[in-house]
Structure formats: C-alpha cells, structure tokens
Design an enzyme around this catalytic site. Structure first.
Site, PDB file in Angstrom:
ATOM      1  N   LEU A  86       0.840  -1.200   0.000  1.00  0.00           N
ATOM      2  CA  LEU A  86       0.000   0.000   0.000  1.00  0.00           C
ATOM      3  C   LEU A  86       0.872   1.246   0.000  1.00  0.00           C
ATOM      4  O   LEU A  86       1.938   1.271   0.634  1.00  0.00           O
ATOM      5  CB  LEU A  86      -0.914   0.003   1.233  1.00  0.00           C
ATOM      6  CG  LEU A  86      -1.866  -1.177   1.371  1.00  0.00           C
ATOM      7  CD1 LEU A  86      -2.826  -0.944   2.528  1.00  0.00           C
ATOM      8  CD2 LEU A  86      -2.640  -1.435   0.082  1.00  0.00           C
ATOM      9  N   GLY A 131       1.031  -5.270   1.274  1.00  0.00           N
ATOM     10  CA  GLY A 131      -0.033  -5.278   0.268  1.00  0.00           C
ATOM     11  C   GLY A 131       0.366  -5.973  -1.023  1.00  0.00           C
ATOM     12  O   GLY A 131      -0.482  -6.531  -1.724  1.00  0.00           O
ATOM     13  N   ASN A 155       4.644  -7.774   6.422  1.00  0.00           N
ATOM     14  CA  ASN A 155       5.585  -7.193   7.380  1.00  0.00           C
ATOM     15  C   ASN A 155       4.997  -6.019   8.158  1.00  0.00           C
ATOM     16  O   ASN A 155       5.729  -5.200   8.718  1.00  0.00           O
ATOM     17  CB  ASN A 155       6.855  -6.727   6.642  1.00  0.00           C
ATOM     18  CG  ASN A 155       6.546  -5.637   5.628  1.00  0.00           C
ATOM     19  OD1 ASN A 155       5.464  -5.598   5.070  1.00  0.00           O
ATOM     20  ND2 ASN A 155       7.488  -4.737   5.391  1.00  0.00           N
ATOM     21  N   GLU A 156       3.655  -5.933   8.211  1.00  0.00           N
ATOM     22  CA  GLU A 156       3.012  -4.750   8.794  1.00  0.00           C
ATOM     23  C   GLU A 156       3.532  -4.412  10.194  1.00  0.00           C
ATOM     24  O   GLU A 156       3.720  -3.241  10.532  1.00  0.00           O
ATOM     25  CB  GLU A 156       1.476  -4.947   8.855  1.00  0.00           C
ATOM     26  CG  GLU A 156       0.758  -4.668   7.551  1.00  0.00           C
ATOM     27  CD  GLU A 156       0.840  -5.811   6.539  1.00  0.00           C
ATOM     28  OE1 GLU A 156       1.573  -6.792   6.780  1.00  0.00           O
ATOM     29  OE2 GLU A 156       0.165  -5.716   5.505  1.00  0.00           O
TER      30      GLU A 156
END
Ligand SMILES: CCCCCCCC/C=C\C=C\CC(=O)SCCNC(=O)CCNC(=O)[C@H](O)C(C)(C)COP(=O)(O)OP(=O)(O)OC[C@H]1O[C@@H](n2cnc3c(N)ncnc32)[C@H](O)[C@@H]1OP(=O)(O)O
Length: 280
Positions: A86, A131, A155-156
């Site tokens: 994102l 994303g 990996n957020e």
C-alpha cells in the site's frame, strides 16, 4: 508458442501516463485463448495508491465481464519489485474522508481478486511486502522468481501497524494458522526458498522462467471446466470474504480510528523517512 496465449493489460498510475488521450488500462482483444496479463506499472516501486487500486479494480471488472477471458497472470513491469504494498503516503497526513476512500478501495480490490471467477496466477518477479504479498495471496497460484532479494510476506508489524483480519485470514488460508501467526507477529519477509517451504508460494523458478511457468500452470488450471472450478473456489473462499462483506463500514471505521492515532501517524512517518534516508 506459449507467448501466443497472452494478451496485454497494463495498469499505470495517471502521473506516469503519456498523453491523456490514451486510456488508463489498455485492454487489447487480440488474444484468442482467453489469458490476459495484468502488469503493475507505478514506478519506482509499484506502490498501491488510490489511483492504482481503482484502476486495478476497473481492469479486473472489464476482464470478468468479457467472456473471452478465463485467466489472468498478475505480474510487475517494475524491475525487481512486484509491489511495495500500500502507498504509505495515502495513509499519512491526509483527511478522514481520504482515508475512508482509500481503505474502501483496498477492500474492493481484495474482494474482487479473492472472489474472481477468473483463474489468477501471480508471476512474482520482485520483492513483495505487505499489500504486494496480499495481492499474490489472493491469486490461485504463485510462481516466485528465485532471487534472494525477492522477499515476500506481511511485514506490517515492522511498520508499527497491524495487518487487518482479512489480510490475516488470507494468509492463514494459504499457509495455516501456526505459520501465519509467527509470520504476522514477527512481520517476516521470506526469501524464495523459505517462502516455498512454508507454502507462501507454490513454485520457485529461475527468474527468466517465471512468465513461461505461469503460462504452463495457467494451461493446467484452464483444463478444468470453468463452472466446476469457479463453484469450488467460491466454496473455499466465500466464507472468508463474507466476513468482510458483512462489516465493510465497521472495518473502515476501525481503519480510520487506527490510522488517525498520533502514534500510528508517527510510526508511518518514521518508516517513510527511513526509506527516503536510505539513499542519502
Ligand atoms: C485493530 C485492527 C486495526 C486494523 C487497522 C489496519 C491498519 C492497516 C494499516 C496499514 C497496512 C499496510 C499494508 C502495507 O502494504 S504498508 C506498505 C508496506 N511496504 C513496505 O514495507 C515496503 C517499503 N519499501 C521498501 O522496502 C523498498 O522501497 C523496496 C520495495 C524494497 C524497494 O527498494 P528500493 O528499490 O531500494 O527503493 P526505495 O526504498 O529507494 O524506494 C523508492 C521510493 O519509493 C518510496 N516507497 C517505497 N515503498 C513505498 C510505499 N509502500 N509507499 C509509498 N512510497 C514508497 C520510497 O520512500 C522512495 O521514495 P523517494 O524516492 O521519495 O525517496
């Protein structure tokens, strides 16, 4: 020849488009065998901006409605990068209305991809965090280029944010609960061999064979009668998708509250600054 199967469809961000007279997504009908290629092209890193998300959805919708197409290969036109995920600038310092519009577009793309009647094969020819990984996870099959730089994963947590429940569900449905739990908490990005071992991708092949392998796999999936395959896909995926469909507005509200927090804005800004400073 395998290449004869392929039709081209390029998704570009408006800012990188040549003359405005050209359509955003080009959908050529030359193909006779029903396979399109969606190539993400939003340099430098194929980040998923609101514009790219919207264009992606429109392109998919066109393909879904055009009964000559039965399958799509999703790949990248940016060397070495499938998608950086994102677009972080869409989540920093913007209005509540913008966050809501952006998140609805993320939801829409996920739903379209996850429930697509088309066979979707991801030809992952570059690094694929967050994303970017999610897009590939919505596909029916993933072929990853064997390059140690091409990490893939959600990996957020490393950005100080949380992968929403439907990102998590998509990963769990692919790699199983335990692997997903560990991968999500640690924000793991898997190199190709590891990604294959845990089932995040289905095949790892030399870089110059990603496209031809995706085509061979496509032929195998298209050998199955569409109606039976599509109903089976729906049986497997609809319960997961329905969980979001039933609470899309609430999910947007969660996102708004979360992303508007000072601490989250600070984390995202710091992460972006770190990326920008890497060069200098
Ligand atoms: C309780 C429940 C609540 C639920 C709430 C849900 C909240 C969810 C919130 C967020 C979810 C986010 C999911 C995501 O997808 S976040 C994005 C994660 N992506 C990454 O971590 C990748 C970051 N990028 C990189 O690691 C590298 O850029 C890489 C892709 C490896 C490419 O490296 P390289 O070729 O060296 O290129 P640069 O790093 O120099 O980057 C070039 C320029 O591009 C900018 N950039 C990079 N990534 C992004 C991005 N994702 N968005 C926007 N911009 C990005 C980078 O800053 C450079 O910019 P500039 O040229 O101006 O310096």
């Amino acid at each position: 020849m395998a290449q004869d199967l392929v039709d081209g469809l390029l998704i570009k961000a408006r800012s990188h488009l040549p003359p405005p007279s050209e359509p955003l997504g080009k959908l050529s009908k030359r193909d006779r065998k029903g396979v399109a290629v969606i190539k993400l092209k939003n340099p430098p890193v194929n980040s998923l901006s609101l514009e790219v998300l919207t264009e992606f959805v429109i392109s998919l919708e066109k393909l879904e409605n055009d009964k000559t197409f039965r399958g799509v290969i999703v790949t990248s036109d940016c060397p070495g990068i499938f998608s950086a995920g994102l677009d972080l600038t869409e989540m920093c310092g913007k209005s509540q209305a913008h966050y809501a519009e952006f998140w609805r577009a993320v939801q829409e793309l996920w739903l379209r991809l996850y429930l697509s009647n088309l066979v979707l094969i991801a030809a992952i020819n570059g690094v694929s965090p967050a994303g970017g990984c999610l897009i590939s996870l919505t596909c029916d099959y993933r072929v990853l280029a064997d390059n140690p730089k091409y990490n893939i994963g959600l990996n957020e947590t490393l950005l100080g944010v949380v992968a929403p429940s439907w990102f998590k569900d998509t990963l769990v449905n692919t790699v199983g609960h335990r692997t997903a739990e560990r991968a999500l908490q640690l924000g793991l990005l898997f190199p190709p061999a590891e990604a294959l071992r845990v089932g995040m991708v289905d095949q790892v092949v030399p870089e110059d064979q990603v496209h031809s392998t995706a085509l061979s796999v496509m032929a195998q999936w298209l050998a199955v009668p569409d109606h039976a395959r599509q109903l089976t896909k729906s049986l497997m995926r609809k319960p997961t998708a329905d969980r979001l469909v039933k609470q899309r507005d609430a999910d947007i509200q969660y996102f708004l509250q979360f992303v508007s927090r000072d601490s989250i804005q600070k984390s995202l800004r710091m992460y972006l600054d770190k990326l920008r400073q890497k060069k200098g």
